[in-house]
Scaffold this motif. Structure first.
Motif, PDB file in Angstrom:
ATOM      1  N   VAL A 154       0.997  -1.315  -0.086  1.00  0.00           N
ATOM      2  CA  VAL A 154      -0.238  -0.069   0.131  1.00  0.00           C
ATOM      3  C   VAL A 154       0.849   1.161   0.158  1.00  0.00           C
ATOM      4  O   VAL A 154       1.826   1.447   0.795  1.00  0.00           O
ATOM      5  CB  VAL A 154      -0.918   0.038   1.194  1.00  0.00           C
ATOM      6  N   ARG A 218      -5.285  -7.657  -3.390  1.00  0.00           N
ATOM      7  CA  ARG A 218      -5.381  -6.115  -3.877  1.00  0.00           C
ATOM      8  C   ARG A 218      -6.565  -5.579  -3.396  1.00  0.00           C
ATOM      9  O   ARG A 218      -6.942  -4.255  -2.621  1.00  0.00           O
ATOM     10  CB  ARG A 218      -5.098  -5.981  -5.284  1.00  0.00           C
ATOM     11  N   VAL A 242      -2.790   0.804  -4.151  1.00  0.00           N
ATOM     12  CA  VAL A 242      -2.514  -0.565  -3.653  1.00  0.00           C
ATOM     13  C   VAL A 242      -2.039  -1.313  -4.921  1.00  0.00           C
ATOM     14  O   VAL A 242      -2.698  -1.483  -5.868  1.00  0.00           O
ATOM     15  CB  VAL A 242      -3.752  -1.445  -2.943  1.00  0.00           C
TER      16      VAL A 242
END
Length: 277
Positions: A154, A218, A242
């Motif tokens: 992230v 994800r 992400v």
């Protein structure tokens, strides 16, 4: 001079000092102790050791390379909480003491440490993850199941460092805690660096599982970030991305490091594709 030992004030202050100092990067405890000792505060040095021990036991700081200690995700969140507590207390303290003259912070220059070149695996991933992948590779070579590695990270912008660490800690903790339900009971989930996770899962003859798992990981992290920014006021201004990459082990890869590098390349390529879009 009276030194408050039994009240816990010294330990509480040193906890705040350590969390704040380590938020700027890893450091050696001896250097931090020298810096705070130069301030001439009426605290006994033993309280500094107790503060270090309590932070280690609580998982707020962790040993790092070259004799340093570094702040963990939990420590970043605790740092934000401690700052809020002391900020609430400070106006009352200033009123009681009458606006004391502020002193500049003392700067202590640390002795340069001898740099040690890290192993290639440590430069990429946590040791626990590398060891687990190595065991899977050895088992696969002996006829065990083929497996895939999914890496996800992230990237956060538009927030302070303490807020960034707190958000990442929440997202990673929630993902690790529900990994069996989210990704399947046959998967293993690990921390990946300071801002991501890694998932290892057997694929067998299902060649598409790695890609499906990558999409799921994800989506899960993106969902957590979206929920946090919508429900927590302090997180509302954050911008995030992400990215995820996957690699499936095969004889052509040969070693654990080659497999992890393949997953790293896929992770980097995912970021490039999303930036281009």
């Amino acid at each position: 001079m009276s030194r408050p030992l039994s009240t816990g004030l010294a330990t509480a202050f040193f906890r705040l000092y350590l969390l704040d100092a380590l938020a700027r990067g890893p450091a050696r405890p001896a250097v931090l102790l020298a810096a705070i000792a130069a301030e001439g505060l009426p605290f006994a040095p033993g309280a500094f050791g107790r503060a270090v021990q309590s932070l280690l036991e609580g998982g707020h700081i962790a040993p790092a390379a070259l004799g340093n200690v570094s702040l963990t995700m939990l420590g970043a969140a605790e740092c934000a909480v401690e700052r809020e507590r002391w900020s609430v207390m400070l106006p009352t303290l200033v009123r009681l003491l009458g606006d004391p003259e502020q002193r500049p912070a003392t700067v202590v220059v640390p002795t340069p440490a001898v740099e040690r070149a890290p192993a290639v695996a440590d430069a990429y991933l946590d040791r626990v993850l590398v060891a687990s992948v190595r065991e899977r590779v050895a088992a696969a070579r002996d006829g065990g199941p083929i497996f895939a590695v999914v890496l996800a990270q992230v990237d956060l912008d538009a927030v302070g460092e303490a807020t960034r660490r707190a958000m990442l800690h929440r997202a990673i903790r929630a993902t690790l805690g529900g990994s069996a339900t989210l990704f399947g009971g046959d998967t293993s989930t690990y921390r990946y660096g300071d801002s991501g996770i890694a998932v290892i899962a057997p694929t067998g003859r299902d060649s598409g599982r790695a890609e499906r798992l990558r999409t799921l990981v994800r989506a899960r992290l993106d969902e957590l970030m979206r929920t946090m920014t919508a429900t927590v006021r302090a997180f509302g201004g954050a911008r995030w991305q992400v990215r995820a990459g996957a690699a499936t082990w095969g004889e052509e890869l040969g070693t654990t490091i080659n497999l992890l590098r393949r997953a790293e390349i896929a992770l980097s390529e995912d970021a490039q594709r999303r930036d281009a879009a």
